[in-house]
Design an enzyme around this catalytic site. Structure first.
Site, short mmCIF file in Angstrom:
data_model
loop_
_atom_site.label_atom_id
_atom_site.label_comp_id
_atom_site.label_asym_id
_atom_site.label_seq_id
_atom_site.Cartn_x
_atom_site.Cartn_y
_atom_site.Cartn_z
CG HIS A 207 -2.14 0.98 1.07
ND1 HIS A 207 -1.69 2.41 1.69
CD2 HIS A 207 -3.33 0.84 1.04
CE1 HIS A 207 -2.88 3.09 1.46
NE2 HIS A 207 -3.90 1.98 1.08
CB CYS A 245 -4.33 3.38 -2.63
SG CYS A 245 -5.32 4.40 -1.49
CG HIS A 272 -7.48 0.67 -1.55
ND1 HIS A 272 -6.64 0.82 -0.38
CD2 HIS A 272 -7.54 -0.88 -1.59
CE1 HIS A 272 -6.28 -0.30 0.33
NE2 HIS A 272 -7.02 -1.25 -0.40
CG HIS A 318 -10.93 6.30 3.49
ND1 HIS A 318 -9.63 7.07 4.00
CD2 HIS A 318 -10.54 5.02 3.58
CE1 HIS A 318 -8.79 6.14 4.49
NE2 HIS A 318 -9.34 4.97 4.25
C1 DNO Z 1 -6.82 3.28 6.11
C2 DNO Z 1 -6.27 2.24 5.25
C3 DNO Z 1 -4.64 1.80 5.65
C4 DNO Z 1 -4.28 0.67 4.93
C5 DNO Z 1 -3.27 -0.10 5.38
C6 DNO Z 1 -2.67 -0.96 4.40
O1 DNO Z 1 -8.21 3.26 6.19
O2 DNO Z 1 -5.98 2.68 4.03
O3 DNO Z 1 -4.97 1.46 7.04
O4 DNO Z 1 -5.40 -0.21 5.00
O5 DNO Z 1 -2.19 1.04 5.25
O6 DNO Z 1 -1.75 -1.90 4.81
#
Ligand code: DNO
Length: 359
Positions: A207, A245, A272, A318
């Site tokens: 990520h 992401c 994401h 999110h």
């Molecule tokens: C928060 C997320 C992070 C993500 C981690 C992946 O909402 O985007 O906690 O899951 O960094 O390892």
């Protein structure tokens, strides 16, 4: 595009699997054993119990987010061998339950960082907000205190109480570390675990750092296209993958997510998709997924994924907190469901037009 939804488990989420099942096109649940301490082995019994429950609602359980990496591995200290062996055992155990992708990150001390978890937007909703001036004035201790109080009801992923309790020592341990050393430690970790992943048919998906720049003097290395290039140069194993992401990487306006999708989507087994609005001073707020609401060309990203017939797992990331929903910051039901319908619509439209152009 294999649409999924992140869920934090029976006692740690306000959203239920019954509700998620009613969102069109959701095929899988992105899950984790949120009660495990970082570095502990996930046992087969624990995994079995969770996946059977999720699968009883008709979802697949092929993506785990996250199996967190112990700080000893990131620090490269004398205990890393022990924690790497534990990580390998967890990979092997997960593979017995048909897990295909493990999302992880390599951020020292902190995971994602925001200064306000419920910041008001002009439409009356609230969302996660990053305000540089506020971060500078808070400093790490107050930030930790604010997350600790937010975590008291439901543990926030990446801000687990046991981690918050040790941030002082961790800051000390990272004091001398530069980015190159962190890269060396990532390389060491990957070269150890990738052969196991290949054996097990699992892909690792790192990520990006969120936000993708260094904070409080801590090194951060997963910050843009150059980082992805360097990551891929560590090993050409098919197991050495990326989480695409948009909201994390895209918080830096220099990271053009459409061209990054063009070049890197094939190395990203997991995506994401979300939007952020970036302000001139570098602050940013999370918005709805709708392209015009934020600074990221989310429609362009989906178009690019459709062009490539992207087969990876996707989740709406999110969302805002809307319609008075009381939920985990960023992880309510309503706005993520709206996000999914937007992504579904873009995908269908782009795929149809691409197929028409091919004919
Ligand atoms: C928060 C997320 C992070 C993500 C981690 C992946 O909402 O985007 O906690 O899951 O960094 O390892």
């Amino acid at each position: 595009m294999n649409m999924t939804f992140r869920w934090y488990g029976r006692d740690n989420d306000t959203v239920s699997l019954e509700q998620i099942r009613q969102i069109p096109n959701v095929k899988g649940i992105v899950w984790a054993l949120h009660k495990k301490q970082v570095g502990e082995v996930w046992t087969k019994n624990e995994i079995c119990e969770e996946v059977e429950y999720i699968q009883s609602y008709g979802f697949h359980t092929e993506v785990v987010e996250s199996v967190n990496v112990h700080e000893s591995i990131k620090l490269g200290d004398e205990n890393r061998g022990y924690y790497i062996e534990n990580y390998k055992k967890t990979i092997r155990n997960l593979s017995e339950f048909n897990v295909k992708v493990i999302c992880y990150n390599f951020m020292p001390v902190f995971d994602w960082i925001r200064t306000d978890l419920f910041h008001p937007l002009p439409d009356g909703s609230t969302a996660l907000f990053y305000e540089k001036a506020n971060l500078d004035s808070l400093g790490p201790d107050e930030l930790v205190a604010s997350f600790a109080s937010a975590s008291s009801k439901m543990t926030l992923a990446g801000w687990e109480p046991e981690k918050l309790a040790t941030t002082k020592e961790l800051f000390e341990a990272y004091k001398e570390m530069d980015e190159e050393t962190l890269w060396d430690n990532l390389r060491y970790f990957l070269l150890e675990i990738l052969p196991v992943c290949e054996e097990c048919g699992i892909k690792m998906a790192i990520h990006p750092d969120d936000p993708p720049w260094s904070l409080f003097g801590l090194p951060r290395i997963m910050t843009g296209g150059e980082s992805w290039k360097k990551l891929l140069s560590i090993s050409d194993s098919p197991a050495n993958g990326i989480t695409f992401c948009t909201g994390s990487m895209g918080a830096n306006p220099k990271n053009d997510m459409v061209s990054l999708a063009k070049n890197y989507a094939k190395f990203c087994p997991f995506s994401h998709l979300r939007n952020v609005k970036i302000f001139d001073n570098g602050d940013f707020i999370e918005t709805s997924h709708y392209t015009a609401d934020g600074s990221i060309d989310l429609a362009g990203v989906v178009k690019e994924l459709a062009e490539q017939d992207y087969e990876g797992y996707v989740r709406p990331d999110h969302g805002r907190h809307i319609w008075d929903e009381a939920c985990r910051p960023g992880y309510g039901l309503y706005d993520r469901a709206l996000g999914i319908m937007y992504l579904n619509g873009l995908w269908d439209a782009y795929l149809t037009s691409r197929k028409e152009n091919v004919q």
